[in-house]
Design a protein around this motif. Sequence first.
Motif, mmCIF file in Angstrom:
data_model
loop_
_atom_site.group_PDB
_atom_site.id
_atom_site.type_symbol
_atom_site.label_atom_id
_atom_site.label_comp_id
_atom_site.label_asym_id
_atom_site.label_seq_id
_atom_site.Cartn_x
_atom_site.Cartn_y
_atom_site.Cartn_z
ATOM 1 N N ALA A 27 -61.943 50.062 -32.139
ATOM 2 C CA ALA A 27 -62.733 49.123 -31.347
ATOM 3 C C ALA A 27 -63.708 49.857 -30.430
ATOM 4 N N THR A 28 -63.265 50.982 -29.869
ATOM 5 C CA THR A 28 -64.138 51.752 -28.974
ATOM 6 C C THR A 28 -65.381 52.241 -29.705
ATOM 7 N N GLU A 29 -65.186 52.833 -30.867
ATOM 8 C CA GLU A 29 -66.322 53.353 -31.625
ATOM 9 C C GLU A 29 -67.194 52.221 -32.163
ATOM 10 N N ALA A 30 -66.566 51.121 -32.611
ATOM 11 C CA ALA A 30 -67.337 50.008 -33.166
ATOM 12 C C ALA A 30 -68.259 49.401 -32.109
ATOM 13 N N TRP A 31 -67.739 49.125 -30.908
ATOM 14 C CA TRP A 31 -68.582 48.548 -29.860
ATOM 15 C C TRP A 31 -69.693 49.519 -29.460
ATOM 16 N N LYS A 32 -69.380 50.772 -29.366
ATOM 17 C CA LYS A 32 -70.393 51.749 -28.948
ATOM 18 C C LYS A 32 -71.527 51.845 -29.966
ATOM 19 N N GLU A 33 -71.191 51.824 -31.251
ATOM 20 C CA GLU A 33 -72.219 51.955 -32.279
ATOM 21 C C GLU A 33 -73.010 50.662 -32.468
ATOM 22 N N LEU A 34 -72.364 49.509 -32.293
ATOM 23 C CA LEU A 34 -73.044 48.232 -32.508
ATOM 24 C C LEU A 34 -73.825 47.756 -31.285
ATOM 25 N N ILE A 35 -73.262 47.964 -30.092
ATOM 26 C CA ILE A 35 -73.882 47.463 -28.870
ATOM 27 C C ILE A 35 -74.533 48.578 -28.056
ATOM 28 N N GLY A 36 -73.963 49.776 -28.128
ATOM 29 C CA GLY A 36 -74.458 50.888 -27.319
ATOM 30 C C GLY A 36 -73.545 51.209 -26.159
ATOM 31 N N SER A 37 -72.582 50.334 -25.867
ATOM 32 C CA SER A 37 -71.629 50.535 -24.776
ATOM 33 C C SER A 37 -70.248 50.066 -25.210
ATOM 34 N N SER A 38 -69.243 50.798 -24.750
ATOM 35 C CA SER A 38 -67.860 50.410 -24.980
ATOM 36 C C SER A 38 -67.100 50.627 -23.684
ATOM 37 N N ASN A 60 -64.982 43.292 -23.910
ATOM 38 C CA ASN A 60 -66.171 42.938 -24.685
ATOM 39 C C ASN A 60 -67.415 43.332 -23.889
ATOM 40 N N PRO A 61 -68.216 44.282 -24.372
ATOM 41 C CA PRO A 61 -69.364 44.758 -23.583
ATOM 42 C C PRO A 61 -70.430 43.697 -23.346
ATOM 43 N N THR A 62 -70.481 42.654 -24.176
ATOM 44 C CA THR A 62 -71.474 41.602 -23.957
ATOM 45 C C THR A 62 -71.126 40.731 -22.749
ATOM 46 N N THR A 91 -63.267 52.527 -10.572
ATOM 47 C CA THR A 91 -62.174 53.396 -10.985
ATOM 48 C C THR A 91 -61.308 52.768 -12.063
ATOM 49 N N GLN A 92 -61.453 51.471 -12.281
ATOM 50 C CA GLN A 92 -60.668 50.782 -13.303
ATOM 51 C C GLN A 92 -61.331 50.811 -14.675
ATOM 52 N N VAL A 93 -62.591 51.209 -14.711
ATOM 53 C CA VAL A 93 -63.375 51.087 -15.940
ATOM 54 C C VAL A 93 -63.842 52.465 -16.407
ATOM 55 N N ILE A 94 -63.674 52.725 -17.698
ATOM 56 C CA ILE A 94 -64.256 53.909 -18.344
ATOM 57 C C ILE A 94 -65.340 53.412 -19.291
ATOM 58 N N HIS A 95 -66.565 53.840 -19.043
ATOM 59 C CA HIS A 95 -67.718 53.358 -19.797
ATOM 60 C C HIS A 95 -68.174 54.439 -20.770
ATOM 61 N N PHE A 96 -68.091 54.163 -22.057
ATOM 62 C CA PHE A 96 -68.608 55.051 -23.100
ATOM 63 C C PHE A 96 -70.006 54.539 -23.462
ATOM 64 N N LYS A 97 -71.019 55.244 -23.021
ATOM 65 C CA LYS A 97 -72.393 54.741 -23.090
ATOM 66 C C LYS A 97 -73.271 55.650 -23.929
ATOM 67 N N SER A 98 -73.988 55.044 -24.880
ATOM 68 C CA SER A 98 -75.015 55.775 -25.613
ATOM 69 C C SER A 98 -76.244 55.943 -24.727
ATOM 70 N N PHE A 99 -77.071 56.900 -25.076
ATOM 71 C CA PHE A 99 -78.292 57.108 -24.286
ATOM 72 C C PHE A 99 -79.213 55.897 -24.391
ATOM 73 N N TYR A 105 -77.846 51.451 -16.795
ATOM 74 C CA TYR A 105 -76.433 51.101 -16.728
ATOM 75 C C TYR A 105 -75.783 50.865 -18.081
ATOM 76 N N LEU A 106 -76.519 50.416 -19.067
ATOM 77 C CA LEU A 106 -75.952 50.088 -20.377
ATOM 78 C C LEU A 106 -76.622 50.910 -21.462
ATOM 79 N N GLY A 107 -75.901 51.147 -22.545
ATOM 80 C CA GLY A 107 -76.432 51.935 -23.642
ATOM 81 C C GLY A 107 -77.184 51.087 -24.647
ATOM 82 N N VAL A 108 -77.801 51.760 -25.599
ATOM 83 C CA VAL A 108 -78.546 51.101 -26.675
ATOM 84 C C VAL A 108 -77.937 51.518 -28.005
ATOM 85 N N SER A 109 -77.757 50.565 -28.880
ATOM 86 C CA SER A 109 -77.171 50.855 -30.187
ATOM 87 C C SER A 109 -78.077 51.783 -30.991
#
Length: 394
Positions: A27-38, A60-62, A91-99, A105-109
């Motif tokens: 799920a982490t990789e899928a959201w990051k690749e499709l939305i740009g953020s996980s 859900n990043p959306t 501190t509760q959130v870890i954001h995996f963000k594409s450039f 604040y948010l990544g791009v797919s």
Amino acid sequence: KEVMSGPLYDMFKWVNPEMTLSDLWFATEAWKELIGSSFWVISDEVAPESPSKWGIYIANPTRMSPIPDPKVGIKGWIYRVGNKQVVLDRTQVIHFKSFSSISDYLGVSPVSPATASLNLDEKATAHITKFYSQGARPGGVIETKEDIPPDEIRRLETELHEFWEGSDNAYKTLVLWEGLTWKDVSTSPKDAEYLGQKAVSRDEVLTAFRMPPSMIGLHTKATGANIAEQKKHFWQDVIIPELHFFEQRVEKYLIKQIKASTCACFDLRKIEALQEGVDLQSRADQRDVNTGIRTINEVRAERDLPSVEWGEEPPPSFFGKSGAPPAPINNQDDRGEEARLDENLEERPDEAEDNAEKYVPVEVRKYLSADEVRELAAVSTNMEWVRRTSGVEI
């Protein structure tokens, strides 16, 4: 050193009541690749049977919105579901963000550059679907030089839709009233190069994700050798850098938060596509040890293995019988290879004699004279001496 216990181990082994570790990373990789953020949400509200004090949940990043802060950038996140919202501390959130060049604040797919091609592919698919749902008949117009009353036109349209359109009516003969003619006006699939456009769209998406065609089963003009190379480079150039990205984010934002004394990394030892590189590294390590460049314990330390008592001593193949390093080879000696080997043999007559039984099998010796056996043993002895002094296998 690999550990099988501790808070970090328990956290990843348990994850949360609804997910396994594989589910989490998928799920982490899928959201990051499709939305740009996980997003991971770290919560201390866990099930009673959980061995960990924390649970990891996918958000859900959306539905995530940042709470900007001029000092720290982001001081928290808002998670919205319908009319409800939950405020999460940073501190509760870890954001995996594409450039992203358009958002702080948010990544791009990565598939964003191929959006236009995807839209074109969608329209082409809708067109060809409509074409075949009409019985693979092209669209057209009915022409006439006469005036037709409106009620007759409506009746004609009804008859055409009812008796001629659709796959069930394919290949039926169209009979027109006197004075009416049919004229095609649409482009055929061949003229529109539908399959060619599909291939272009597919290649653009593969390029966006940096994925070789063989990874999705496209083996056109491919051989076993270049398929293996594509898989290896896909791991080395795409997957492994992505895994390092996850490792660094987890180390910075998770491990420090729970104050774990361990770290986390992906185990790549059983990846088949990378085994050739492991074999090459093993041969390089063996060569360095055999030639005295590194000790066994130095190699073991690089592999996160404990040292051994005998690991500081050079291997027997590096030294002669005396235990001292071999004398350097005199590159200025121009007496010829045969003279040098004879001299080396004379320096070790006992060793050459002893090696007769070692290098010349019994079934061979019975067919040779004593001198022939000694000569064959001498050649083998010199080959062994070259191997020991140079570290090169002969």
